[in-house]
Motif scaffolding. Sequence first.
Motif, PDB file in Angstrom:
ATOM      1  N   ILE A 208      74.741  -9.313 -47.827  1.00  0.00           N
ATOM      2  CA  ILE A 208      75.231  -9.288 -46.217  1.00  0.00           C
ATOM      3  C   ILE A 208      73.962  -9.419 -45.500  1.00  0.00           C
ATOM      4  O   ILE A 208      74.049 -10.263 -44.692  1.00  0.00           O
ATOM      5  CB  ILE A 208      75.985  -7.928 -46.324  1.00  0.00           C
ATOM      6  N   TYR A 209      72.985  -8.509 -45.650  1.00  0.00           N
ATOM      7  CA  TYR A 209      71.659  -8.369 -44.912  1.00  0.00           C
ATOM      8  C   TYR A 209      70.728  -7.521 -45.782  1.00  0.00           C
ATOM      9  O   TYR A 209      70.979  -6.450 -46.138  1.00  0.00           O
ATOM     10  CB  TYR A 209      72.021  -7.874 -43.489  1.00  0.00           C
ATOM     11  N   PRO A 210      69.670  -8.499 -45.713  1.00  0.00           N
ATOM     12  CA  PRO A 210      69.101  -9.630 -45.475  1.00  0.00           C
ATOM     13  C   PRO A 210      69.658 -10.458 -46.474  1.00  0.00           C
ATOM     14  O   PRO A 210      69.917 -10.111 -47.537  1.00  0.00           O
ATOM     15  CB  PRO A 210      67.871  -9.668 -45.229  1.00  0.00           C
ATOM     16  N   ASP A 211      69.833 -11.762 -46.106  1.00  0.00           N
ATOM     17  CA  ASP A 211      70.427 -13.076 -46.962  1.00  0.00           C
ATOM     18  C   ASP A 211      69.444 -14.143 -46.720  1.00  0.00           C
ATOM     19  O   ASP A 211      68.762 -14.358 -45.682  1.00  0.00           O
ATOM     20  CB  ASP A 211      71.866 -13.228 -46.707  1.00  0.00           C
ATOM     21  N   ARG A 212      69.902 -15.122 -47.488  1.00  0.00           N
ATOM     22  CA  ARG A 212      68.881 -16.243 -47.608  1.00  0.00           C
ATOM     23  C   ARG A 212      68.890 -17.037 -46.129  1.00  0.00           C
ATOM     24  O   ARG A 212      67.910 -17.273 -45.892  1.00  0.00           O
ATOM     25  CB  ARG A 212      69.512 -17.246 -48.592  1.00  0.00           C
ATOM     26  N   GLN A 213      70.016 -17.099 -45.574  1.00  0.00           N
ATOM     27  CA  GLN A 213      70.276 -17.427 -44.155  1.00  0.00           C
ATOM     28  C   GLN A 213      69.360 -16.794 -43.121  1.00  0.00           C
ATOM     29  O   GLN A 213      68.881 -17.605 -41.945  1.00  0.00           O
ATOM     30  CB  GLN A 213      71.753 -17.414 -43.479  1.00  0.00           C
ATOM     31  N   ASP A 214      68.917 -15.795 -43.361  1.00  0.00           N
ATOM     32  CA  ASP A 214      68.222 -14.951 -42.340  1.00  0.00           C
ATOM     33  C   ASP A 214      66.701 -15.702 -42.607  1.00  0.00           C
ATOM     34  O   ASP A 214      66.058 -15.925 -41.611  1.00  0.00           O
ATOM     35  CB  ASP A 214      68.085 -13.340 -42.683  1.00  0.00           C
ATOM     36  N   ALA A 215      66.366 -15.813 -43.870  1.00  0.00           N
ATOM     37  CA  ALA A 215      65.074 -16.307 -43.956  1.00  0.00           C
ATOM     38  C   ALA A 215      65.125 -17.568 -43.437  1.00  0.00           C
ATOM     39  O   ALA A 215      63.992 -18.411 -42.930  1.00  0.00           O
ATOM     40  CB  ALA A 215      64.804 -16.463 -45.484  1.00  0.00           C
ATOM     41  N   GLU A 216      66.024 -18.662 -43.770  1.00  0.00           N
ATOM     42  CA  GLU A 216      66.386 -19.914 -43.238  1.00  0.00           C
ATOM     43  C   GLU A 216      66.063 -20.012 -41.780  1.00  0.00           C
ATOM     44  O   GLU A 216      65.271 -20.930 -41.106  1.00  0.00           O
ATOM     45  CB  GLU A 216      67.583 -20.698 -43.792  1.00  0.00           C
ATOM     46  N   ARG A 217      66.732 -19.266 -41.252  1.00  0.00           N
ATOM     47  CA  ARG A 217      66.749 -18.997 -39.721  1.00  0.00           C
ATOM     48  C   ARG A 217      65.557 -18.791 -39.161  1.00  0.00           C
ATOM     49  O   ARG A 217      65.031 -19.313 -38.255  1.00  0.00           O
ATOM     50  CB  ARG A 217      67.677 -17.993 -39.188  1.00  0.00           C
ATOM     51  N   GLY A 218      64.664 -17.716 -39.679  1.00  0.00           N
ATOM     52  CA  GLY A 218      63.399 -17.701 -39.579  1.00  0.00           C
ATOM     53  C   GLY A 218      62.545 -18.792 -39.464  1.00  0.00           C
ATOM     54  O   GLY A 218      61.369 -18.886 -38.665  1.00  0.00           O
ATOM     55  N   ILE A 219      62.725 -19.337 -40.547  1.00  0.00           N
ATOM     56  CA  ILE A 219      61.712 -20.505 -40.871  1.00  0.00           C
ATOM     57  C   ILE A 219      62.026 -21.589 -39.870  1.00  0.00           C
ATOM     58  O   ILE A 219      61.228 -22.093 -39.171  1.00  0.00           O
ATOM     59  CB  ILE A 219      61.787 -21.071 -42.239  1.00  0.00           C
ATOM     60  N   GLY A 220      63.286 -22.028 -39.372  1.00  0.00           N
ATOM     61  CA  GLY A 220      63.709 -22.758 -38.550  1.00  0.00           C
ATOM     62  C   GLY A 220      63.398 -22.397 -36.983  1.00  0.00           C
ATOM     63  O   GLY A 220      63.063 -23.390 -36.291  1.00  0.00           O
ATOM     64  N   GLU A 221      63.154 -21.216 -36.832  1.00  0.00           N
ATOM     65  CA  GLU A 221      62.649 -21.004 -35.418  1.00  0.00           C
ATOM     66  C   GLU A 221      61.255 -20.468 -35.187  1.00  0.00           C
ATOM     67  O   GLU A 221      60.937 -20.327 -34.292  1.00  0.00           O
ATOM     68  CB  GLU A 221      63.435 -19.657 -35.011  1.00  0.00           C
ATOM     69  N   ASP A 222      60.672 -20.735 -36.375  1.00  0.00           N
ATOM     70  CA  ASP A 222      58.979 -20.538 -36.713  1.00  0.00           C
ATOM     71  C   ASP A 222      58.689 -19.198 -36.275  1.00  0.00           C
ATOM     72  O   ASP A 222      57.761 -18.865 -35.592  1.00  0.00           O
ATOM     73  CB  ASP A 222      58.297 -21.469 -35.691  1.00  0.00           C
ATOM     74  N   SER A 223      59.667 -18.155 -36.731  1.00  0.00           N
ATOM     75  CA  SER A 223      59.621 -16.832 -36.255  1.00  0.00           C
ATOM     76  C   SER A 223      59.368 -15.835 -37.649  1.00  0.00           C
ATOM     77  O   SER A 223      59.206 -14.617 -37.535  1.00  0.00           O
ATOM     78  CB  SER A 223      60.739 -16.411 -35.605  1.00  0.00           C
ATOM     79  N   LEU A 224      59.282 -16.477 -38.684  1.00  0.00           N
ATOM     80  CA  LEU A 224      59.396 -15.850 -40.021  1.00  0.00           C
ATOM     81  C   LEU A 224      57.830 -15.586 -40.531  1.00  0.00           C
ATOM     82  O   LEU A 224      57.053 -16.491 -40.677  1.00  0.00           O
ATOM     83  CB  LEU A 224      60.196 -16.342 -41.091  1.00  0.00           C
ATOM     84  N   PHE A 225      57.157 -14.457 -40.762  1.00  0.00           N
ATOM     85  CA  PHE A 225      56.055 -14.259 -41.441  1.00  0.00           C
ATOM     86  C   PHE A 225      56.094 -13.868 -42.842  1.00  0.00           C
ATOM     87  O   PHE A 225      57.027 -13.212 -43.190  1.00  0.00           O
ATOM     88  CB  PHE A 225      55.256 -13.371 -40.386  1.00  0.00           C
ATOM     89  N   VAL A 226      55.017 -14.097 -43.771  1.00  0.00           N
ATOM     90  CA  VAL A 226      55.234 -13.654 -44.972  1.00  0.00           C
ATOM     91  C   VAL A 226      53.463 -12.987 -45.292  1.00  0.00           C
ATOM     92  O   VAL A 226      52.579 -13.458 -44.661  1.00  0.00           O
ATOM     93  CB  VAL A 226      55.213 -14.427 -46.077  1.00  0.00           C
TER      94      VAL A 226
END
Length: 173
Positions: A38-56
């Motif tokens: 439900i949360y967080p899920d793969r789509q959250d990571a994908e969206r973050g990458i797509g927005e250039d907003s995900l950090f690791v």
Amino acid sequence: MVIRKGTKDDIDAVYALYNEVCDYLQTHINYPGWRKGIYPDRQDAERGIGEDSLFVAEVDGEIAGTFILRHQPEAGYALADWKNELSYSDIFVVYTLAVSPRFSCRGIGERLMEFILSYAAQQGIKAVRLDVYEKNTPAIRLYEKLGFGYVDTVVLGYGEYGLDRFRLYQYLL
């Protein structure tokens, strides 16, 4: 520890970290109320990458933590009196801050938050905002320790998951 922007190559590892955290929370106190699938899920990571907003955050080449920084707030943020007239183009909102249970008790969450504040300042951001489930006492303690100011408690629309009220915090830069 190295903190960097996530890439498409990181999606599987971030998704695995989300699942690892949710599995851990299922057998311990689930302070944030996260639920696998439900949360967080793969789509959250994908969206973050797509927005250039995900950090690791990497420790010895392994992803130990992650977070997302956006300029868009949850709709419920509009219910609060933030005591300033900032545009969200001047604000980062922290989403999906997660640390692998294998790296717990090493101060990684605090280091991620310190990085967020430093990065925001470098980007000319004027405030960092976040929400936290009102019963997530470990996260609340961390944010208050770092100087985030409590703003309000609001409903963000996650009552169907048992998450009724969220505390809003802000750090002015």
